[in-house]
Design an enzyme around this catalytic site. Structure first.
Site, mmCIF file in Angstrom:
data_model
loop_
_atom_site.group_PDB
_atom_site.id
_atom_site.type_symbol
_atom_site.label_atom_id
_atom_site.label_comp_id
_atom_site.label_asym_id
_atom_site.label_seq_id
_atom_site.Cartn_x
_atom_site.Cartn_y
_atom_site.Cartn_z
ATOM 1 C CD GLU A 39 -10.900 -7.890 11.094
ATOM 2 O OE1 GLU A 39 -11.346 -9.018 11.367
ATOM 3 O OE2 GLU A 39 -11.520 -7.026 10.443
ATOM 4 C CE LYS A 45 -18.401 -12.302 11.956
ATOM 5 N NZ LYS A 45 -19.375 -12.257 10.848
ATOM 6 C CB VAL A 88 -14.459 -4.218 13.287
ATOM 7 C CG1 VAL A 88 -14.368 -2.754 13.708
ATOM 8 C CG2 VAL A 88 -13.820 -4.408 11.908
ATOM 9 C CG ASP A 95 -27.647 -9.029 10.398
ATOM 10 O OD1 ASP A 95 -26.821 -8.554 11.208
ATOM 11 O OD2 ASP A 95 -27.400 -10.011 9.671
ATOM 12 C CB SER A 127 -22.090 -4.946 11.828
ATOM 13 O OG SER A 127 -20.863 -5.295 12.443
ATOM 14 C CB ALA A 128 -21.540 -5.748 17.294
ATOM 15 C CG ASP A 129 -17.865 -4.302 12.944
ATOM 16 O OD1 ASP A 129 -17.699 -5.076 13.912
ATOM 17 O OD2 ASP A 129 -17.478 -4.543 11.785
ATOM 18 C CE LYS A 146 -16.309 -7.208 5.601
ATOM 19 N NZ LYS A 146 -16.727 -6.816 6.964
HETATM 20 N N1 PSU Z 1 -12.654 -6.762 6.576
HETATM 21 C C1 PSU Z 1 -12.394 -7.664 5.583
HETATM 22 N N2 PSU Z 1 -12.888 -8.922 5.730
HETATM 23 C C2 PSU Z 1 -13.640 -9.303 6.826
HETATM 24 C C3 PSU Z 1 -13.902 -8.343 7.863
HETATM 25 C C4 PSU Z 1 -13.384 -7.080 7.682
HETATM 26 O O1 PSU Z 1 -11.738 -7.333 4.588
HETATM 27 O O2 PSU Z 1 -14.085 -10.451 6.895
HETATM 28 C C5 PSU Z 1 -14.735 -8.762 9.084
HETATM 29 C C6 PSU Z 1 -14.505 -7.834 10.292
HETATM 30 O O3 PSU Z 1 -14.043 -8.640 11.358
HETATM 31 C C7 PSU Z 1 -15.867 -7.253 10.597
HETATM 32 C C8 PSU Z 1 -16.763 -8.364 10.160
HETATM 33 O O4 PSU Z 1 -16.014 -6.908 11.949
HETATM 34 O O5 PSU Z 1 -16.169 -8.737 8.909
HETATM 35 C C9 PSU Z 1 -18.215 -7.943 10.053
HETATM 36 O O6 PSU Z 1 -19.028 -9.040 10.357
HETATM 37 P P1 PSU Z 1 -20.596 -8.822 10.648
HETATM 38 O O7 PSU Z 1 -21.116 -8.212 9.363
HETATM 39 O O8 PSU Z 1 -21.141 -10.197 10.899
HETATM 40 O O9 PSU Z 1 -20.697 -7.914 11.817
HETATM 41 MN MN MN Z 2 -24.988 -9.502 12.053
#
Ligand code: PSU
Ligand code: MN
Length: 307
Positions: free
Chosen positions: A28, A89, A113, A145, A147-149, A166
């Site tokens: 990614e 993003k 992701v 909130d 994540s769409a992941d 995370k």
């Molecule tokens: N893995 C990492 N660093 C990142 C990400 C993943 O080590 O920054 C990114 C990925 O692209 C993941 C995103 O989809 O963080 C999640 O963002 P959000 O929480 O806004 O969905």
């Molecule tokens: Mn979000």
């Protein structure tokens, strides 16, 4: 090779690999543009590609440029993603605007992701490596909130190699949603779901696997069922750089109230904790991305060899 209505730009080595049915691994670009500071980001992006090759596969880093999906990036494209200040993003919801050419996001967009999984499937790539997945944010039960992941992992049949969700997230709720969505959580040489910079979350995986071949067998079994969705391979960060979760919790507690809402939340927290940890979270983050890319290369190679 899979036919896709998307007008891909393939890097030469990716085009060759696709034509010869060689194993490929998607990478990614959000972690390059929004997850890591420059110049660590470009260093990690290249090291992750090298690790995929060492694992026995061809890397395809994904991004959107000039309204076209790209699979495999040259040095100039990588540098733009790593240094431009206005990289959008892109998540699932953003891809239609970016690829229509109708939005400013079309020019230069880094894929998360969720968006990378979508592009990987279109490019016929079965394995994808990242750092940590998104999930339910802390307070997500009120803010919604999430994540769409997580929804992508539920639907799109691409195996994702990561170091767990995370640690800035609400881990128990994230684990629950993964279970509800039917995502198969595999711990690589671990019974405990890792949490990004921490090796342990105290939450269980669905099964432990000790080799790329074992993981490939699970991916094949899931594919045979035709149920869609992902096998999520969780590879704990190297012990030499891992940070105990209690120590991380202290940094998160101290700054979570100041975090912005929406898509900016994750990049802000990653940068803030890199600062508070004196660079320890950054060192762990860099290494885990590279190691996950290597494992993904081995899994893709094992899948290509067949049972
Ligand atoms: N893995 C990492 N660093 C990142 C990400 C993943 O080590 O920054 C990114 C990925 O692209 C993941 C995103 O989809 O963080 C999640 O963002 P959000 O929480 O806004 O969905
Ligand atoms: Mn979000």
């Amino acid at each position: 090779m899979t036919d896709s209505p998307l007008d891909f730009v393939f890097a030469d080595e990716v085009a060759v690999a696709r034509a010869a049915s060689m194993p490929l691994v998607a990478l990614e670009s959000t972690l390059i543009s929004h997850g890591l500071p420059h110049p660590d980001n470009i260093e990690v992006a290249r090291a992750a590609e090298a690790a995929v090759r060492t694992g026995g596969a061809v890397p395809a880093t994904m991004a959107v440029m000039d309204a076209r999906p790209h699979a495999g990036l040259d040095e100039a494209a990588m540098l733009r993603l790593a240094t431009a200040g206005d990289v959008k993003k892109l998540s699932r919801r953003d891809l239609p605007a970016a690829l229509s050419g109708a939005s400013s996001a079309s020019e230069l967009g880094a894929t998360t992701v969720s968006a990378t999984m979508i592009l990987a499937r279109h490019a016929g790539i079965d394995v994808f490596a990242t750092g940590g997945i998104g999930g339910v944010h802390r307070g997500g039960e009120a803010s919604m909130d999430v994540s769409a992941d997580l929804f992508e992992l539920a639907h799109t049949p691409v195996a994702v190699v990561c170091s767990g969700p995370k640690v800035i997230l609400d881990l128990p709720r994230t684990r629950e949603v993964l279970e509800t969505m039917g995502v198969t959580l595999v711990g690589y040489r671990s019974e405990d779901m890792p949490a990004f910079w921490a090796r342990n979350s105290g939450l269980p995986v669905d099964l432990r696997a000790d080799s790329p071949a074992e993981i490939a067998a699970v991916i094949r079994a899931r594919a045979a069922l035709g149920i869609g969705g992902a096998v999520l391979v969780c590879n704990p960060v190297d012990a030499s750089l891992a940070i105990p979760i209690d120590e991380i919790e202290g940094w998160i507690d101290a700054c979570i109230d100041q975090a912005p809402a929406g898509a900016a939340a994750t990049p802000w927290l990653l940068a803030e904790i890199a600062r508070r940890s004196g660079g320890r979270s950054l060192a762990a983050n860099k290494q885990l991305i590279i190691d996950n890319a290597g494992l993904a290369g081995e899994i893709a190679a094992s899948l290509a060899r067949g049972a």
